[in-house]
Enzyme design. Structure first.
Site, mmCIF file in Angstrom:
data_model
loop_
_atom_site.group_PDB
_atom_site.id
_atom_site.type_symbol
_atom_site.label_atom_id
_atom_site.label_comp_id
_atom_site.label_asym_id
_atom_site.label_seq_id
_atom_site.Cartn_x
_atom_site.Cartn_y
_atom_site.Cartn_z
ATOM 1 N N LYS A 89 0.899 -1.320 -0.229
ATOM 2 C CA LYS A 89 -0.048 0.036 -0.050
ATOM 3 C C LYS A 89 0.788 1.374 0.046
ATOM 4 O O LYS A 89 0.324 2.489 -0.553
ATOM 5 C CB LYS A 89 -1.046 0.195 1.195
ATOM 6 C CG LYS A 89 -2.048 -0.896 1.340
ATOM 7 C CD LYS A 89 -3.037 -1.045 0.198
ATOM 8 C CE LYS A 89 -4.222 -1.815 0.104
ATOM 9 N NZ LYS A 89 -5.075 -1.513 -1.024
ATOM 10 N N GLU A 111 -9.961 5.698 2.839
ATOM 11 C CA GLU A 111 -10.709 4.519 3.337
ATOM 12 C C GLU A 111 -10.092 3.577 3.774
ATOM 13 O O GLU A 111 -8.542 3.232 3.060
ATOM 14 C CB GLU A 111 -11.825 4.347 2.485
ATOM 15 C CG GLU A 111 -11.388 3.209 1.444
ATOM 16 C CD GLU A 111 -10.273 3.664 0.549
ATOM 17 O OE1 GLU A 111 -9.438 2.837 -0.093
ATOM 18 O OE2 GLU A 111 -10.140 4.838 0.272
ATOM 19 N N SER A 377 1.525 -9.664 -0.829
ATOM 20 C CA SER A 377 1.586 -8.436 -0.581
ATOM 21 C C SER A 377 1.323 -7.697 0.563
ATOM 22 O O SER A 377 1.372 -6.444 0.713
ATOM 23 C CB SER A 377 -0.192 -8.189 -1.173
ATOM 24 O OG SER A 377 -1.137 -9.058 -0.496
#
Length: 391
Positions: A89, A111, A377
């Site tokens: 991210k 969010e 991830s």
């Protein structure tokens, strides 16, 4: 066929910007500027420098020998879990905070589902000294407490979304409401390849550093710059977009997306959009989403907070619709089994999201010399409380 976005913001029949009039100036400002700004030499220099010296890139491409021995293929893990903040991210939030700075925005909203995007946003806001408000579903706040504490420690305000299923969809609704009410000074850092154009394309571009690195890393390891298969989990789909990006047009590479089947496709407790969804508009883009006959969004379910979303990004909807992507469905139980397996075979505890990608190995007929890359991830620290219940 083209798998990238067209000039109107569409991937095939999916995408676009279905936005309220109040947000038109914001989205238009972004659409007009994101490519121009992100391609400026000074922007690229700052972005690359932060990725290298702050995030810790390049992330390693690791040959998982014991996992490979078990499944009978060469399995590499792209170690996004080793990035600062513990997931992919941060690649996107670094890019978007630099954009927000250049657009003169002083207040940042976002969010988050699993909390990894919230932590990554809070991190870059602290880095740049900007106000940060994170919307998070009340259910996710309960199951992802470590990440909530991290966001607060970094100076962010965490606001609970109490509507609907109180998960990622509802957090996104609240963030969009905030943006409508504060259009002038606020920049919305969307965490996945969802939302109105240009977000899906912009997030995919910032995440494409993953596949960019994979190309030269595979060349070093294997003497060729592409694998036979790439596997990534898909909720909205930003990590998958990042590791697929440079291979979209290479038909030698099978692109495999792992979606959360939850308790099973026929139970009604699932978030497997391509199995259960149909075209519609969600969060200002036309995509595939789970909905009732009269178009009401069906509440998704997954043990994994980051995959608990009723739609997928328009790029992935197009990959599914065109047949370019192979979509596999993984239950909670299969993901947990894969999580424990990697932990014990390789000494790496993956996030529950990532575990869905790992579980796909059981569904493939792998050959001995095949090269498979799984995008790891995120790391599993945030899921320890959930995982401990199942040990």
């Amino acid at each position: 066929m083209d798998y990238n976005v067209d000039e109107n913001g569409y991937y095939g029949k999916f995408g676009g910007a279905y936005i309220p009039e109040m947000l038109y100036p914001n989205v238009e400002e972004l659409r007009e500027n994101y490519l121009k700004i992100s391609q400026e030499p000074e922007f690229k220099k700052e972005f690359d420098d932060l990725l290298r010296n702050y995030v810790g890139r390049p992330s390693p491409l690791y040959l998982a020998k014991r996992l490979s021995a078990k499944y009978g293929a060469k399995i590499y893990l792209k170690r996004e879990d080793l990035n600062h903040t513990g997931a992919h991210k941060i690649n996107n939030t670094i890019g978007q905070i630099l954009l927000a700075n250049r657009l003169g925005k002083k207040r940042i909203i976002a969010e988050t589902g699993a909390g990894q995007h919230g932590v990554a946003t809070a991190t870059v806001c602290a880095l740049m000294g900007l106000e940060c408000i994170i919307y998070m579903g009340a259910v996710d706040i309960e199951r992802q407490q470590p990440n909530v504490k991290r966001m607060q420690l970094l100076g962010a305000t965490v606001v609970a979304a109490e509507s609907g299923s109180k998960t990622l969809k509802d957090a996104t609704n609240e963030a969009i409401r905030d943006w409508i009410n504060n259009p002038a000074d606020t920049y919305y850092i969307i965490g996945s390849v969802v939302g109105p154009h240009p977000y899906p394309d912009m997030v995919a571009r910032f995440q494409s550093v993953i596949s960019e690195e994979m190309k030269w890393q595979l060349e070093e390891h294997e003497g060729r710059d592409y694998p036979d298969r790439i596997i990534a989990c898909v909720g909205g789909g930003s990590n998958a977009a990042g590791c697929f990006y440079h291979y979209l047009d290479n038909d030698k590479v099978e692109l495999i997306a792992a979606e959360p089947a939850g308790l099973g496709l026929e139970t009604g407790k699932t978030a497997a959009t391509t199995a259960k969804g149909k075209p519609g508009v969600l969060h200002a883009a036309k995509t595939l989403l789970m909905q009732t006959e009269d178009g009401q969004v069906v509440e998704p379910y997954s043990l994994s907070a980051g995959l608990d979303y009723p739609g997928i990004g328009p790029m992935h909807a197009h990959l599914f619709d065109s047949g370019r992507g192979s979509f596999k469905y993984v239950t909670d139980e299969e993901a947990l089994t894969a999580c424990f397996e990697l932990s014990k075979l390789e000494g790496i505890i993956p996030a529950l999201e990532t575990a869905h990608a790992l579980a796909v190995l059981n569904q493939l007929d792998l050959k001995k010399d095949e090269v498979v890359v799984i995008n790891l991830s995120g790391r599993g620290d945030k899921d320890l409380e959930t995982l401990i219940k199942y040990i």
